[in-house]
Design an enzyme around this catalytic site. Structure first.
Site, PDB file in Angstrom:
ATOM      1  N   GLY A 244       0.816  -1.202   0.000  1.00 51.38           N
ATOM      2  CA  GLY A 244       0.000   0.000   0.000  1.00 51.38           C
ATOM      3  C   GLY A 244       0.852   1.255   0.000  1.00 51.38           C
ATOM      4  N   PHE A 245       1.729   1.372   1.015  1.00 53.31           N
ATOM      5  CA  PHE A 245       2.675   2.492   1.127  1.00 53.31           C
ATOM      6  C   PHE A 245       1.979   3.847   1.223  1.00 53.31           C
ATOM      7  CE2 PHE A 245       4.365  -0.689  -1.962  1.00 53.31           C
ATOM      8  CZ  PHE A 245       5.160  -1.380  -1.072  1.00 53.31           C
ATOM      9  N   THR A 473       3.688  -5.214   6.615  1.00 56.03           N
ATOM     10  CA  THR A 473       4.728  -4.773   7.536  1.00 56.03           C
ATOM     11  C   THR A 473       4.991  -5.742   8.677  1.00 56.03           C
ATOM     12  OG1 THR A 473       3.052  -3.530   8.723  1.00 56.03           O
ATOM     13  CG2 THR A 473       4.295  -2.346   7.056  1.00 56.03           C
ATOM     14  N   ILE A 635      12.255  -2.437  19.784  1.00 53.18           N
ATOM     15  CA  ILE A 635      11.993  -3.189  18.553  1.00 53.18           C
ATOM     16  C   ILE A 635      11.244  -4.464  18.918  1.00 53.18           C
ATOM     17  CG2 ILE A 635      13.008  -4.291  16.543  1.00 53.18           C
ATOM     18  CD1 ILE A 635      13.308  -1.227  16.651  1.00 53.18           C
ATOM     19  N   ASN A 637      10.099  -6.940  16.887  1.00 59.94           N
ATOM     20  CA  ASN A 637      10.479  -8.143  16.144  1.00 59.94           C
ATOM     21  C   ASN A 637      11.657  -7.777  15.249  1.00 59.94           C
ATOM     22  OD1 ASN A 637      10.707 -10.222  14.177  1.00 59.94           O
ATOM     23  ND2 ASN A 637       8.548 -10.752  14.401  1.00 59.94           N
ATOM     24  N   LYS A 639      13.275  -9.378  13.108  1.00 59.70           N
ATOM     25  CA  LYS A 639      13.214  -9.889  11.734  1.00 59.70           C
ATOM     26  C   LYS A 639      12.313  -9.022  10.857  1.00 59.70           C
ATOM     27  CE  LYS A 639      12.881 -14.321   9.295  1.00 59.70           C
ATOM     28  NZ  LYS A 639      12.638 -15.779   9.466  1.00 59.70           N
ATOM     29  N   GLN A 644      11.436  -4.259   7.176  1.00 61.96           N
ATOM     30  CA  GLN A 644      10.866  -2.952   6.840  1.00 61.96           C
ATOM     31  C   GLN A 644      11.952  -1.972   6.419  1.00 61.96           C
ATOM     32  OE1 GLN A 644       7.517  -0.869   8.192  1.00 61.96           O
ATOM     33  NE2 GLN A 644       7.314  -2.141  10.008  1.00 61.96           N
ATOM     34  N   GLY A 710       8.099   2.259  10.037  1.00 57.63           N
ATOM     35  CA  GLY A 710       7.667   2.185   8.644  1.00 57.63           C
ATOM     36  C   GLY A 710       8.159   3.329   7.795  1.00 57.63           C
ATOM     37  N   GLU A 711       8.295   4.515   8.400  1.00 58.99           N
ATOM     38  CA  GLU A 711       8.729   5.689   7.644  1.00 58.99           C
ATOM     39  C   GLU A 711      10.197   6.027   7.850  1.00 58.99           C
ATOM     40  OE1 GLU A 711       4.436   6.450   6.909  1.00 58.99           O
ATOM     41  OE2 GLU A 711       5.484   5.761   8.673  1.00 58.99           O
TER      42      GLU A 711
END
Length: 744
Positions: A244-245, A473, A635, A637, A639, A644, A710-711
């Site tokens: 999607g982004f 994600t 954090i 996860n 992995k 990401q 994510g960003e």
């Protein structure tokens, strides 16, 4: 509450098997009864009017059920507010098939619905539509003097802070100065999955929309307002999304068309856009940035000015936080930031991964590189000398900031100390020019209101529900980890369900807030369930937990046990069986602790080190190494978090060297609207990428201490590569992407 350690571990995706076996269903893959197919007709002009639609001969084709256009759409909601979604900018939202006016190229002007896909597509090739074409304007260059300052208008937009100090005077008097303009063209999201909606007719005016979206509740709200549906009669589902982004943050026009047709025909309808039509809506806007920097004799910033102008549509005022970061990332007492929009005959731009910051970091971080050279300083040393200990925009301390650690750890991993300062001073064994560059960024760490529900059954299996989104994600996985750790269960004993308006409400999946928002709701809900289980356990005959409070016990290995005596325990399955209950449920929600957070600026930070090799004769650029050091709180996860950031780096490489949607202003149309000519990296373009997560604790941002990645992982990548190209070649490219013709 639990000592079972799942959070932080590099856990494989729990949704992985469904995706690789094909069990995962996407919006266009749901099999519903009596399904028909819609094909969208797009306008070939950028501005004008429809004068006639020649529908009769096409309607006569066997299998064609209807041609929907402005001439026959049903009576719908009248006011603009009914068409505004949760992240709609100021202005009047686009209304598909509303009238005969054409506002942008590829605007949907008709929908052909047929019994099967092939007939719908064939009928579309025969439909003739007459247009009256008007003069359009799609060039941002022509609007340099016509920019205007937007109001707040859009959720998440903050106008630039007022100027501080005297930046004009400080710039004039400083010993080292630079000024330059930086440009990048429009970019389109281009996820693998096409936008599609399968609108299932359930009879009696009820619809289930299987829609590609990053927010099912946003789409439900949009549809119920427009079509006058009750929420119980309009279910929206999105369990999996093929990328999607940001393109799925707003409802796209195919969901409107599919639901409209289903309600009118009283049959299920599927509408899927083509790859070309994926270029007909939101995009990262074409932006012009102008920066002026100056330094004192000791290399500290004396003045910083950053102004941005970017496009929006004629009907909405889309806004981004492009320049604000420049007043926050580096210490400077004399700052002036400006931001303007220019209206063009294009569709409204839309948030794309790290909206505003990805754009602004290019201008700021390349300008910082230029300023470092003007001041005779190493680019990393220059940033360290101008390190900001607090947010000067807000005059608040950061809740946490480990960017200095990112600088040091990233430099050590990359080997930055071996860099020579002069451009064209490094070559590899084959004679190619070698360049090393850096760039970084800052992104909000925010939390939104979210809700969740948890149920544990007599067999000890936990199911947690929330209408969160999964953009690829890792949402399924990290929520499973949080739930499993909170109640001391193995990952295999937990199922997390999302993406359905029948589930508790969650915010749009965007802004890097999903982990913090939904994760906290999941944690709270599982804790509430744990409290209920403890009370049931205390009713058991000879319970070893009688009189114990929730703080006295821990949930581990499927048991509730005393913290002070691990031998005093009961098995969760036994608790339910002894109680006679087949299941125990709890629900809860989570909201930001504004009292705790108001005194702080909450952000993630990163720094990127990039190596490029340039063939001097051919002008080709290869990114051979990247180190991305990120400080983003806890954090969840390792992995999926690393995955990401890897994707962010790949996109940054694309942004620096390849990605651009090219407009032919004669036609007002994007000309490379396909995967053949809209260039993105392939495997051969990607080499060594190292991701470092700097340890950072933050008990202010949210109870989990997470900030979201994510960003932030994308910030600074394009700038670092651009700066590395300068170091390699001595040629400063300020108009992205960096292509061969700009180097030869």
């Amino acid at each position: 509450m639990s000592t079972t350690n799942h959070i932080g571990k590099p856990t494989s995706r729990v949704d992985g098997p469904a995706k690789v076996t094909g069990a995962a269903k996407y919006a266009a893959e749901y099999h519903v009864p009596d399904l028909t197919y819609g094909w969208v007709i797009s306008s070939p002009i950028a501005k004008g009017k429809i004068t006639k639609i020649h529908a009769e001969e096409v309607l006569a084709l066997p299998g064609v059920l209807q041609i929907f256009s402005h001439e026959n759409v049903p009576s719908l909601a009248w006011f603009d507010r009914s068409y505004k979604d949760q992240v709609a900018p100021g202005g009047s939202p686009f209304r598909p098939l509303h009238d005969n006016e054409i506002k942008f190229s590829q605007q949907p002007v008709a929908l052909i619905v047929a019994d099967n896909f092939e007939v719908a597509r064939y009928a579309a090739s025969l439909l003739r539509i007459d247009y009256q074409e008007d003069k359009h304007e799609t060039s941002l260059e022509t609007k340099r003097e016509d920019g205007f300052e937007p109001g707040r208008g859009k959720t998440g937009y903050m106008p630039p802070p007022p100027p501080r100090g005297n930046p004009d005077k400080a710039w004039e008097e400083a010993p080292h100065r630079m000024e330059a303009e930086y440009v990048h063209g429009a970019q389109h999201h281009n996820p693998m999955e096409l936008f599609s909606t399968t609108a299932e007719w359930r009879g009696d005016g009820k619809i289930t929309a299987y829609d590609k979206t990053q927010g099912v509740y946003n789409v439900q709200d949009y549809l119920t307002k427009i079509f006058g549906l009750k929420k119980d009669d309009c279910r929206v589902v999105n369990e999996y999304m093929g990328g999607g982004f940001g393109s799925g943050l707003r409802p796209q026009y195919q969901v409107f068309l599919a639901v409209m047709a289903a309600l009118e025909l009283k049959r299920s309808v599927r509408v899927t856009l083509t790859r070309q039509q994926m270029f007909s809506f939101g995009h990262r806007p074409h932006t012009l940035q102008y920066l002026k920097l100056a330094t004192n004799a000791d290399g500290t910033l004396a003045a910083l000015q950053h102004h941005a102008l970017h496009e929006t549509s004629q009907f909405e005022d889309y806004t981004e936080n492009v320049v604000n970061w420049s007043g926050m990332l580096y210490q400077c007492e004399n700052v002036k930031l400006g931001y303007q929009l220019a209206k063009l005959d294009v569709y409204t731009p839309l948030d794309m991964r790290a909206p505003g910051a990805a754009t602004g970091s290019i201008g700021l971080e390349v300008a910082m590189d230029e300023m470092a050279y003007e001041a005779g300083l190493d680019p990393l040393e220059f940033r360290l000398r101008n390190y900001a200990e607090q947010d000067q925009n807000l005059d608040k301390p950061f809740s946490s900031k480990k960017l200095r650690d990112c600088y040091h750890q990233g430099a050590a991993k990359f080997g930055w100390g071996k860099r020579t300062q002069a451009p064209r001073s490094m070559r590899d064994e084959s004679g190619k020019l070698v360049g090393w560059g850096i760039g970084g960024g800052v992104w909000d760490a925010s939390q939104k209101k979210s809700a969740a529900k948890a149920t544990i059954t007599a067999d000890g299996h936990l199911t947690v529900l929330s209408a969160a989104g999964e953009n690829g994600t890792g949402t399924y996985t990290i929520m499973t980890q949080i739930a499993a750790e909170t109640l001391g269960l193995p990952i295999e004993a937990v199922t997390f369900k999302l993406g359905d308006t029948d589930l508790p409400e969650a915010p749009l999946q965007g802004g890097s807030w999903t982990a913090a928002s939904v994760g906290t709701a999941v944690k709270n809900t599982c804790e509430a369930l744990g409290e209920k289980l403890l009370k049931l356990a205390q009713k058991m005959v000879d319970s070893p937990l009688k009189g114990a409070s929730l703080e006295d016990v821990e949930f581990v290995n499927g048991q509730i046990r005393l913290r002070t005596d691990a031998g005093q325990a009961v098995v969760l399955r036994d608790v339910l069986q002894a109680s006679g209950e087949t299941k125990v449920e709890a629900d809860s929600s989570a909201t930001p602790n504004m009292v705790k957070q108001n005194g702080y600026s909450m952000h993630s930070h990163n720094i990127v080190f990039a190596e490029v090799k340039v063939d001097e004769e051919l002008g080709t650029v290869h990114v051979t190494r990247v180190v991305n050091a990120v400080a983003a709180g806890r954090i969840l996860n390792l992995k999926t978090a690393r995955s990401q950031v890897l994707g962010s780096v790949v996109w940054g490489i694309s942004m620096a060297l390849m990605e651009e949607t090219v407009m032919d202003h004669k036609f007002g149309r994007y000309m490379n609207h396909n995967f053949a000519e809209y260039h993105v990296p392939v495997n051969a373009d990607i080499h060594d990428i190292d991701v470092l997560f700097v340890e950072e604790e933050d008990d202010i941002v949210n109870p989990l201490g997470v900030k979201g990645i994510g960003e932030v992982g994308m910030l600074g990548v394009a700038a670092a590569i651009t700066n590395a190209v300068y170091h390699a070649t001595g040629k400063r490219v300020r108009d992205l992407p960096v292509m061969i013709d700009k180097l030869l």
